[in-house]
Design an enzyme around this catalytic site. Sequence first.
Site, mmCIF file in Angstrom:
data_model
loop_
_atom_site.group_PDB
_atom_site.id
_atom_site.type_symbol
_atom_site.label_atom_id
_atom_site.label_comp_id
_atom_site.label_asym_id
_atom_site.label_seq_id
_atom_site.Cartn_x
_atom_site.Cartn_y
_atom_site.Cartn_z
ATOM 1 C CB CYS A 1 4.380 7.608 -3.771
ATOM 2 S SG CYS A 1 3.458 6.341 -3.915
ATOM 3 C CD GLU B 1 -0.693 6.337 -4.304
ATOM 4 O OE1 GLU B 1 0.306 7.906 -3.803
ATOM 5 O OE2 GLU B 1 -0.247 6.348 -5.762
ATOM 6 C CD GLU C 1 -5.981 5.096 -8.065
ATOM 7 O OE1 GLU C 1 -6.082 5.662 -8.705
ATOM 8 O OE2 GLU C 1 -4.605 4.698 -7.482
ATOM 9 C CG ASN D 1 6.293 5.842 -9.498
ATOM 10 O OD1 ASN D 1 5.472 6.273 -10.298
ATOM 11 N ND2 ASN D 1 6.310 5.728 -8.532
#
Length: 499
Positions: A298, A264, A473, A163
Amino acid sequence: MSNGLPFKMDDLTLLHEASLLDGKWVQSQQKQTFPIEDPGSSKIFAHCPINRLPDVDQYVESAQTAFLRYREVNPRERAKLLLKWHTLITNARSDIAKLIVYETGKPMTEALGEVDYALGFAWWFAGEAERVRGSVAQPSSSNRRTLVIKQPIGVSVALVPWNFPVAMTIRKAAAALAAGCTMIIKPSPETPLSILALADLALRAGFEPGVLNIITTDNENTPVVSERLCKHPLVRKVTFTGSTAVGSIIAKHCSDGLKKVTLELGGNCPFLIFDDGDLDQALTALMVLKWRTAGQACTHANRVYVQSGVYNKFLSMLVSATKRIQVGHGAAPETTMGALTTTRGLEKMERHINDAISKGGEVVCGGKRLTDYSGNFFAPTIISGMNSTMLTSQEEIFGPLLGLYRFETEEEAVRLANETSMGLAAYFFTKDTSRTWRLLESLEAGMVGMNTGNASAAESPFGGIKASGYGKEAGKDVAIEEYLISKTGTLTVGPIAKL
């Protein structure tokens, strides 16, 4: 190399239908390839190598050999390499965006925005390369000193989603390269071309062969290739962005060798609007946070809770704004929402909508595939009257479906928002300062948007809690620490003279 691309590149040498191994563009041992399909037209426009289990080890061994050299490179030199990479990506911004459009289906404006967002990570970690610090302390024994030094952990693996292929690649790779690690990237089968272009630019920037290797493969071989990368004894760190289900598998793979892991994972993000919230501000944020990338992110709003006093008004505002969305191929200048990247997304949308209708939900906008198009298009869909028994309440949607839930009190809103195994992000809109503090503390999410929908930037830590993963991150100190080890040294300095 493919001829007859559906788009024109300024620099055609950035298009690679090969994997990158030790600075060379290579095919797999079996010479087989898989197709890259434009989601906006369902047309195949390129092919990449199908790497299988026997192909994997050479990528890791190349990265290990390169690591033994690269870890000795001065941090300032690593920073200069990252800044050069940043410059080259900036110059190739248009070409990379075109690859994103035809791989993901997103509109050109969003693709350009992704490149700009991604560049922030290259710039940020170039600065972080020189800011790795150890410590010196005097312990309880007066004649001793304790030193802590930080060193790169070693060969790292990045498993990158489709994505945001460019943003996720640079966010992971820039941190690893700044720390002194080498990295092997396995792109999603849907989006290898944009990542291969980034790797080409890394070579042009001066990174030595093997510092960044890219191994491509198809959906069928992704599980075995990923498992071998995770379990290889020379790999010391794995970072994965994707679904919670796959993240759990990755964590199990990495447990065998006690690999350091950053996960993640999925989100079931709540978006809360209170009676005293700024509805225009909330609508502006939600339009981006739901419809960008056709809902395939997400951090997107999965469950929109609106307090009863403004529920009907906000629903009317939302439907009016949503009907102005222009769905179409990402390359068309008038398009504001593109295709879904995979046909799986279309099927999931239909499953969620049918479930919601069967449990009392009302479709007030959209609700069906757009069959006038040849690609993976679905109408932006709004369902009112949602409740906690519906599939959309329990699963990540990952598509252009927005469900509205009505609530009465703050306590109810918090309870409903937290009724999920996931905890990636949460958002709320209120003018009550005391409530703002309460919600920041009570919402179970790793990132909280307070009167804003934007929760991601290079300078802020990104990551969730609960089943949305662990590790961070981006941000200061925490992200680069994911690629470092701490080594403690104890020194005896001799007796302390008495006065």
